[in-house]
Design a protein around this motif. Structure first.
Motif, PDB file in Angstrom:
ATOM      1  N   GLY A 135     -19.426  16.441  37.921  1.00  0.00           N
ATOM      2  CA  GLY A 135     -20.846  16.543  37.596  1.00  0.00           C
ATOM      3  C   GLY A 135     -21.215  17.943  37.118  1.00  0.00           C
ATOM      4  O   GLY A 135     -22.178  18.125  36.353  1.00  0.00           O
ATOM      5  N   ASP A 136     -20.463  18.946  37.540  1.00  0.00           N
ATOM      6  CA  ASP A 136     -20.722  20.324  37.111  1.00  0.00           C
ATOM      7  C   ASP A 136     -19.821  20.750  35.948  1.00  0.00           C
ATOM      8  O   ASP A 136     -19.716  21.923  35.633  1.00  0.00           O
ATOM      9  CB  ASP A 136     -20.558  21.285  38.304  1.00  0.00           C
ATOM     10  CG  ASP A 136     -19.142  21.265  38.900  1.00  0.00           C
ATOM     11  OD1 ASP A 136     -18.268  20.554  38.351  1.00  0.00           O
ATOM     12  OD2 ASP A 136     -18.917  21.948  39.908  1.00  0.00           O
ATOM     13  N   GLU A 143     -14.085  25.095  39.075  1.00  0.00           N
ATOM     14  CA  GLU A 143     -15.535  25.068  39.157  1.00  0.00           C
ATOM     15  C   GLU A 143     -16.139  26.032  38.124  1.00  0.00           C
ATOM     16  O   GLU A 143     -15.430  26.903  37.601  1.00  0.00           O
ATOM     17  CB  GLU A 143     -15.967  25.481  40.572  1.00  0.00           C
ATOM     18  CG  GLU A 143     -15.391  24.608  41.682  1.00  0.00           C
ATOM     19  CD  GLU A 143     -16.007  23.209  41.744  1.00  0.00           C
ATOM     20  OE1 GLU A 143     -16.520  22.708  40.728  1.00  0.00           O
ATOM     21  OE2 GLU A 143     -15.958  22.607  42.832  1.00  0.00           O
ATOM     22  N   ASP A 158     -17.379  24.168  44.966  1.00  0.00           N
ATOM     23  CA  ASP A 158     -18.792  24.374  44.711  1.00  0.00           C
ATOM     24  C   ASP A 158     -19.617  23.425  45.590  1.00  0.00           C
ATOM     25  O   ASP A 158     -19.158  22.320  45.914  1.00  0.00           O
ATOM     26  CB  ASP A 158     -19.025  24.047  43.223  1.00  0.00           C
ATOM     27  CG  ASP A 158     -20.384  24.460  42.745  1.00  0.00           C
ATOM     28  OD1 ASP A 158     -20.546  25.643  42.434  1.00  0.00           O
ATOM     29  OD2 ASP A 158     -21.281  23.588  42.688  1.00  0.00           O
ATOM     30  N   GLU A 159     -20.825  23.838  45.944  1.00  0.00           N
ATOM     31  CA  GLU A 159     -21.725  22.992  46.745  1.00  0.00           C
ATOM     32  C   GLU A 159     -21.901  21.604  46.108  1.00  0.00           C
ATOM     33  O   GLU A 159     -21.925  20.587  46.788  1.00  0.00           O
ATOM     34  CB  GLU A 159     -23.089  23.658  46.909  1.00  0.00           C
ATOM     35  CG  GLU A 159     -23.154  24.635  48.075  1.00  0.00           C
ATOM     36  CD  GLU A 159     -22.680  24.020  49.403  1.00  0.00           C
ATOM     37  OE1 GLU A 159     -23.144  22.925  49.761  1.00  0.00           O
ATOM     38  OE2 GLU A 159     -21.808  24.646  50.051  1.00  0.00           O
ATOM     39  N   GLN A 160     -22.051  21.612  44.773  1.00  0.00           N
ATOM     40  CA  GLN A 160     -22.246  20.349  44.048  1.00  0.00           C
ATOM     41  C   GLN A 160     -21.049  19.405  44.238  1.00  0.00           C
ATOM     42  O   GLN A 160     -21.219  18.205  44.479  1.00  0.00           O
ATOM     43  CB  GLN A 160     -22.433  20.674  42.556  1.00  0.00           C
ATOM     44  CG  GLN A 160     -22.576  19.456  41.643  1.00  0.00           C
ATOM     45  CD  GLN A 160     -23.895  18.721  41.869  1.00  0.00           C
ATOM     46  OE1 GLN A 160     -24.948  19.337  41.935  1.00  0.00           O
ATOM     47  NE2 GLN A 160     -23.821  17.406  42.015  1.00  0.00           N
ATOM     48  N   THR A 161     -19.856  19.969  44.165  1.00  0.00           N
ATOM     49  CA  THR A 161     -18.638  19.159  44.325  1.00  0.00           C
ATOM     50  C   THR A 161     -18.551  18.624  45.749  1.00  0.00           C
ATOM     51  O   THR A 161     -18.182  17.463  45.967  1.00  0.00           O
ATOM     52  CB  THR A 161     -17.402  20.021  43.987  1.00  0.00           C
ATOM     53  OG1 THR A 161     -17.552  20.474  42.639  1.00  0.00           O
ATOM     54  CG2 THR A 161     -16.116  19.243  44.108  1.00  0.00           C
ATOM     55  N   LYS A 163     -21.015  17.979  47.709  1.00  0.00           N
ATOM     56  CA  LYS A 163     -22.005  16.885  47.798  1.00  0.00           C
ATOM     57  C   LYS A 163     -21.480  15.632  47.096  1.00  0.00           C
ATOM     58  O   LYS A 163     -21.556  14.533  47.632  1.00  0.00           O
ATOM     59  CB  LYS A 163     -23.325  17.313  47.146  1.00  0.00           C
ATOM     60  CG  LYS A 163     -24.145  18.220  48.005  1.00  0.00           C
ATOM     61  CD  LYS A 163     -25.612  18.220  47.531  1.00  0.00           C
ATOM     62  CE  LYS A 163     -26.473  19.018  48.469  1.00  0.00           C
ATOM     63  NZ  LYS A 163     -26.144  20.468  48.458  1.00  0.00           N
ATOM     64  N   ASP A 164     -20.940  15.820  45.871  1.00  0.00           N
ATOM     65  CA  ASP A 164     -20.426  14.674  45.098  1.00  0.00           C
ATOM     66  C   ASP A 164     -19.339  13.932  45.877  1.00  0.00           C
ATOM     67  O   ASP A 164     -19.220  12.716  45.798  1.00  0.00           O
ATOM     68  CB  ASP A 164     -19.796  15.147  43.774  1.00  0.00           C
ATOM     69  CG  ASP A 164     -20.840  15.530  42.730  1.00  0.00           C
ATOM     70  OD1 ASP A 164     -22.041  15.297  42.969  1.00  0.00           O
ATOM     71  OD2 ASP A 164     -20.452  16.086  41.687  1.00  0.00           O
ATOM     72  N   GLU A 172     -20.855  15.101  55.421  1.00  0.00           N
ATOM     73  CA  GLU A 172     -20.626  16.166  54.443  1.00  0.00           C
ATOM     74  C   GLU A 172     -19.802  17.321  55.023  1.00  0.00           C
ATOM     75  O   GLU A 172     -18.993  17.936  54.327  1.00  0.00           O
ATOM     76  CB  GLU A 172     -21.970  16.670  53.905  1.00  0.00           C
ATOM     77  CG  GLU A 172     -21.843  17.395  52.582  1.00  0.00           C
ATOM     78  CD  GLU A 172     -23.202  17.741  51.978  1.00  0.00           C
ATOM     79  OE1 GLU A 172     -24.034  16.829  51.814  1.00  0.00           O
ATOM     80  OE2 GLU A 172     -23.418  18.941  51.709  1.00  0.00           O
TER      81      GLU A 172
END
Ligand code: PGA
Length: 260
Positions: A135-136, A143, A158-161, A163-164, A172
């Motif tokens: 997603g990023d 990342e 990464d925080e986004q990864t 979460k994904d 989490e």
């Protein structure tokens, strides 16, 4: 860059599997670079079907996976080693000693990463590297901000990864914070790259990666620097491409030119 747009996820997966199968047939001792994630799951199903029904033979094939969570043993259900066993390796006749997934338990991480690079070189390099896109915009666990010349190394996710990927874990907090990943530079050395993406939620980042500037903020954009890239998308993932019509036209013309 060859951009192929298929109508849906199943068609995308079949097309991608055909490229892998063609290589395995033409070069039985080829080296496959493999990826985890939801995207390639149906491609692996199709390769399994081809093995079972059409005799596609993996007995001489070597495989290297892109990455692994750091800290997870191979038998952990969320490890990428486990994922590969469940989704592909146990269904085909690949030889276990020709299968490589980075170790999530390496003690001397730097030395281990160097040895992973060496192993790839020793077998003559990767013939086709399969890639998903995060997603990023990441490829493997590179990342945003990863050097486009990076090599296999330990990275912080990464925080986004996190979460994904939390969807695969109970909570989490259970998602590992580190991974060992091939670098962008490592990936670019493969002879051919094949990026797969499906679904609406990938549309924006796919457009950024393919049509935007080459930037370490979207590490998939580094594919623009490689001489032999195939991007296989479904309609939804292709929906934000500005040059969509051209890619469809070009693909048809090229097929006509080469007679199939
Ligand atoms: P996905 O992950 O296939 O689960 O969308 C892709 C990636 O993070 O590389």
């Amino acid at each position: 860059m060859r951009v192929i747009i298929e109508k849906d996820y199943e068609a995308m997966s079949k097309r991608a599997a055909q490229f892998v199968a063609e290589l395995v047939r033409n070069k039985p001792d080829c080296v496959l670079g493999l990826a985890t994630g939801s995207t390639p799951v149906s491609m692996y199903k199709e390769l399994t079907r081809m093995h079972k029904e059409e005799g596609l033979d993996f007995s001489l094939v070597t495989t290297f996976n892109l990455d692994e969570y750091y800290g997870l043993p191979p038998d952990h259900e969320q490890s990428y080693y486990y994922f590969m066993q469940e989704n592909l390796f146990k269904h085909i006749n690949v030889s276990p000693h020709r299968v490589r997934v980075p170790s999530g338990l390496a003690k001397d991480v730097k030395a281990y990463c160097e040895s992973y690079e060496r192993m790839i070189k020793e077998v003559g390099g990767i013939d086709i590297q399969v890639l998903g896109i995060g997603g990023d915009g990441h490829i493997a666990f590179n990342e945003p901000g990863s050097s486009l010349a990076s090599r296999t190394r330990l990275v912080a996710l990464d925080e986004q990864t996190i979460k994904d990927n939390a969807r695969f874990f109970e909570k989490e907090e259970d998602v590992p914070r580190y991974a060992i990943t091939m670098g962008v530079g490592t990936i670019l050395e493969a002879k051919r790259l094949m990026l797969l993406a499906n679904g609406k939620k990938k549309a924006k980042v796919v457009a950024q990666a393919i049509e935007g500037p080459v930037t370490s903020q979207i590490t998939a954009s580094a594919l623009q620097l490689h001489p032999d890239v195939i991007v296989v998308l479904d309609e939804e993932a292709a929906s934000e491409l500005k040059r969509r019509e051209y890619y469809l036209h070009a693909e048809k013309m090229i097929q006509e030119f080469y007679g199939g």
